[in-house]
Design an enzyme around this catalytic site. Structure first.
Site, PDB file in Angstrom:
ATOM      1  N   HIS A 408      -0.776   4.056   0.788  1.00 40.39           N
ATOM      2  CA  HIS A 408      -1.584   3.435   1.598  1.00 40.39           C
ATOM      3  C   HIS A 408      -0.841   2.929   3.047  1.00 40.39           C
ATOM      4  O   HIS A 408      -1.343   3.536   4.008  1.00 40.39           O
ATOM      5  CB  HIS A 408      -1.852   1.996   1.107  1.00 40.39           C
ATOM      6  CG  HIS A 408      -2.734   1.265   1.814  1.00 40.39           C
ATOM      7  ND1 HIS A 408      -4.202   0.821   1.859  1.00 40.39           N
ATOM      8  CD2 HIS A 408      -2.423   0.391   3.087  1.00 40.39           C
ATOM      9  CE1 HIS A 408      -4.676   0.285   2.853  1.00 40.39           C
ATOM     10  NE2 HIS A 408      -3.580   0.066   3.605  1.00 40.39           N
ATOM     11  N   GLU A 409       0.338   2.453   2.946  1.00 37.01           N
ATOM     12  CA  GLU A 409       0.937   2.354   4.135  1.00 37.01           C
ATOM     13  C   GLU A 409       1.272   3.421   5.041  1.00 37.01           C
ATOM     14  O   GLU A 409       0.993   3.844   6.134  1.00 37.01           O
ATOM     15  CB  GLU A 409       2.210   1.475   3.996  1.00 37.01           C
ATOM     16  CG  GLU A 409       2.113   0.158   3.212  1.00 37.01           C
ATOM     17  CD  GLU A 409       1.010  -0.719   3.950  1.00 37.01           C
ATOM     18  OE1 GLU A 409       0.917  -0.472   5.191  1.00 37.01           O
ATOM     19  OE2 GLU A 409       0.492  -1.596   3.410  1.00 37.01           O
ATOM     20  N   HIS A 412      -1.436   5.204   7.003  1.00 35.61           N
ATOM     21  CA  HIS A 412      -1.766   4.320   8.368  1.00 35.61           C
ATOM     22  C   HIS A 412      -0.782   5.192   9.406  1.00 35.61           C
ATOM     23  O   HIS A 412      -1.290   5.545  10.520  1.00 35.61           O
ATOM     24  CB  HIS A 412      -0.954   2.976   8.360  1.00 35.61           C
ATOM     25  CG  HIS A 412      -2.194   1.992   7.846  1.00 35.61           C
ATOM     26  ND1 HIS A 412      -3.295   1.910   8.210  1.00 35.61           N
ATOM     27  CD2 HIS A 412      -1.780   1.005   6.993  1.00 35.61           C
ATOM     28  CE1 HIS A 412      -4.066   0.912   7.374  1.00 35.61           C
ATOM     29  NE2 HIS A 412      -2.951   0.529   6.504  1.00 35.61           N
ATOM     30  N   GLU A 437      -8.028   1.348   7.118  1.00 36.15           N
ATOM     31  CA  GLU A 437      -7.613   0.925   5.781  1.00 36.15           C
ATOM     32  C   GLU A 437      -8.412   1.754   4.719  1.00 36.15           C
ATOM     33  O   GLU A 437      -7.547   1.967   3.897  1.00 36.15           O
ATOM     34  CB  GLU A 437      -8.045  -0.604   5.868  1.00 36.15           C
ATOM     35  CG  GLU A 437      -7.243  -1.601   6.690  1.00 36.15           C
ATOM     36  CD  GLU A 437      -5.942  -1.633   6.689  1.00 36.15           C
ATOM     37  OE1 GLU A 437      -5.440  -1.183   5.473  1.00 36.15           O
ATOM     38  OE2 GLU A 437      -5.339  -2.194   7.594  1.00 36.15           O
TER      39      GLU A 437
HETATM   40 ZN   LIG Z   1      -3.372  -1.215   5.475  1.00 35.32          ZN
END
Ligand SMILES: [Zn+2]
Ligand SMILES: *[C@@H]1O[C@H](CO)[C@@H](O)[C@H](O)[C@H]1NC(C)=O
Ligand SMILES: [Ca+2]
Length: 602
Positions: A408-409, A412, A437
């Site tokens: 997830h990170e 970004h 997100e």
């Molecule tokens: Zn996030």
């Protein structure tokens, strides 16, 4: 009926045999068991072959042909057993070595042809204390004599040595190494090459090979690589949480994406969790994890019953985070997140974009708990991932050991760099931040898939010790399980909540594409397929640079449609529109009001 069946069976067998001989010489499914591509250098690869081996075990054991005789050596017993089992002459079976263990005797055998041993046609037989055969492994080959190379070499040994040194960029150390030998080498087309076997080493490059040089043509037929390669004890990227099991992965780096591997930028080589794409550390960048043994072996078992801050667990966290971030670098590179598209690398190898911006991965970062974050400055400045501990359990849990959190990170970085040309400025509005997100969850969802099923997807269940994870609903193709749709955004003003709507829409887009085009198990390393999961991630990445700065749901959707036009001539237009429309993002959707219209013809 019975007779008919028998005839049918033998015809079938003949057809199968014919196929085996004339078409693919080995079943494609067994390729991992028989072949390996060895990369000698970025522009020189060789595919090595080991004939398929069979393996049988026999519980309490079975008799060998010499069982009735007393005082038979295990070597003689093994030769007789192999000879009868494989159906070859005794002079084709040759004992290479043997030893008596505590519970069984072990004999290792080589096949011979014209009195010359095969390098890669071997067998092993274990005989227990009751003189019974308990195990038999066998890769003996059937090579018709016309497919075997003549037994007398036609080139000189010096020429073979020179060829090996040239191909493998090393030296035959004549004082130290065994004299070159002559062995047959079974090839995957059913033939046997006669080879000189020569060791070649290069201390500077850290290589040590055994070369099999064709004794008639001088070609390099195969190599044995004596150096064991980088290995990492990690949670493989297709797994999400600890209980699915750590594995030791050997050479997981993808040299198409990372030409000098994960520990070198072409100039500086490390033996730590620091390299061209990422550095994983705790506290300061000097606190990385060093290899646990030479040859880039990172074997640090995690102990979930102890606090994550024990030395062993910190090492496990740094190694796993390093592996995941590098793997994501390599995967996304295949789909277009390259140097010129503003990715994260220290050395860009002259391929465009700005360098010196590998991802800084701070594990167990002390500035927070129960979260993680990723900072994306412009191209040329490092991305910063901070992974925190989660204090909802005792012992605490480490986000660096839950792959979906790292994925997830890291995403970004992908979306912030690819939207708006590498400035890091273009996912700043609430709606665009929400999309950000959503992409991050959607990538974590995508990267873990191992087959065509599309189960409901939950994020963050390990760190929270909660099967429901950290989002309000699982991502799902069922509108009952996850009722979020475009109009839900109206009620929401927090980016993660808005992101859930987008991630759920993308989950449904993914499901539709996989249903239409099937699933590729190699999508993480090969972006050339036409399968649905490959198509999905191409459109995912392609749409990012197409969309405007600070996109909205509708402009992000339009970018997917355009990406499909650009790459697939719009072949998936209706699949995409139907999936978007199923969650309210149809043609006339606007101002967070649902619409389920699809274009005419869909
Ligand atoms: Zn996030
Ligand atoms: C050994 O490897 C180094 C570094 O890759 C290379 O420069 C050198 O030429 C190699 N030596 C031989 C004998 O090929
Ligand atoms: Ca860059």
């Amino acid at each position: 009926m019975f007779a008919f069946k028998r005839i049918f069976a033998s015809v079938l067998l003949a057809v199968l045999c014919a196929t085996t001989v004339t078409a693919v010489p080995y079943p494609a499914s067994s390729k991992f068991a028989t072949h390996r591509t060895r990369e000698i250098s970025p522009d020189f690869k060789i595919e090595v072959y080991h004939p398929e081996s069979t393996y049988e075990t026999f519980a309490e054991g079975i008799d060998h042909p010499l069982s009735k005789r007393s005082d038979v050596s295990i070597e003689d017993a093994a030769v007789a057993f192999v000879q009868s089992r494989v159906g070859i002459d005794a002079d084709a079976v040759h004992v290479r070595s043997s030893f008596e263990g505590e519970t069984a005797g072990h004999v290792y055998l080589k096949q011979k042809l014209n009195g010359i041993p095969f390098a890669n046609a071997v067998a092993n037989v274990a005989v227990n204390k009751d003189n019974k055969v308990v195990a038999f492994g066998n890769s003996f080959v059937k090579v018709p004599s016309k497919k075997a190379a003549p037994a007398t070499p036609s080139i000189k040994v010096e020429d073979a040595v020179a060829a090996a040194e040239k191909h493998l960029k090393g030296t035959f150390e004549s004082e130290e190494f065994p004299e070159p030998t002559i062995e047959y080498f079974a090839k995957d087309d059913g033939s046997a090459a006669l080879t000189y076997v020569v060791q070649v080493r290069n201390d500077t490059a850290g290589t040590w090979y055994e070369a099999f040089v064709d004794a008639h043509s001088g070609d390099l037929v195969s190599v044995t690589d004596f150096v064991s390669k980088a290995s990492y004890l990690v949670l493989p990227i297709f797994k999400e949480i600890l209980t699915q099991g750590f594995q030791t992965l050997v050479d997981p780096q993808d040299t198409t994406s990372s030409p000098d591997g994960w520990h070198s930028d072409g100039t500086t080589t490390t033996t730590t969790t620091a390299g061209n794409n990422a550095i994983a550390y705790k506290g300061s960048q000097s606190s990385t994890t060093s290899q646990s043994s030479s040859g880039l072996v990172f074997n640090y078992p995690n102990n979930p019953n102890q606090q994550p801050t024990t030395t062993a667990n910190v090492n496990a966290a740094r190694v796993n985070a390093f592996y995941i971030v590098n793997t994501i670098h390599d995967i996304t590179y295949h789909y277009g997140f390259t140097e010129s598209a503003f990715n994260f690398q220290n050395n860009n190898f002259g391929k465009g974009g700005k360098g010196n911006d590998r991802v800084l991965v701070s594990v167990q970062d002390s500035s927070g708990t129960d979260n993680a974050d990723f900072t994306t400055p412009p191209d040329g400045q490092s991305g910063q991932m901070r992974m925190f501990l989660w204090d909802l359990t005792n012992p605490e849990r480490d986000g660096a050991l839950e792959n979906d959190i790292i994925s997830h990170e890291n995403t970004h970085g992908l979306t912030n760099r690819l939207t708006g040309g590498g400035t890091g400025r273009c996912l700043q509005t609430t709606e665009a931040g929400g999309l950000g997100e959503g992409w991050s969850d959607a990538f974590a969802d995508w990267v873990e898939k191992t087959d065509a099923t599309v189960p409901d997807y939950v994020l963050g269940q390990y760190v929270t010790d909660d099967p429901a994870g950290i989002r309000t609903h699982p991502y799902s193709t069922s509108a009952t399980v996850n009722p979020l749709r475009y109009s839900s955004v109206k009620q929401l003003n927090e980016v993660h909540n808005i992101g859930e709507v987008w991630a759920n829409i993308l989950h449904n887009v993914y499901a539709a594409l996989v249903q239409a085009h099937g699933f590729s198990t190699t999508a993480r390393t090969d972006a050339t397929g036409s399968e649905g999961n490959v198509v999905f991630f191409h459109l995912f990445v392609d749409a990012l640079p197409l969309q405007p700065c600070n996109p909205t749901f509708t402009s992000a959707r339009d970018a997917w449609i355009q990406a499909d036009q650009n790459r697939y001539n719009g072949a998936n237009k209706c699949i995409l529109w139907n999936a978007f429309a199923s969650r309210g993002l149809g043609v006339n959707a606007a101002n967070h009001n649902d619409d389920s219209t699809v274009p005419a013809g869909c």
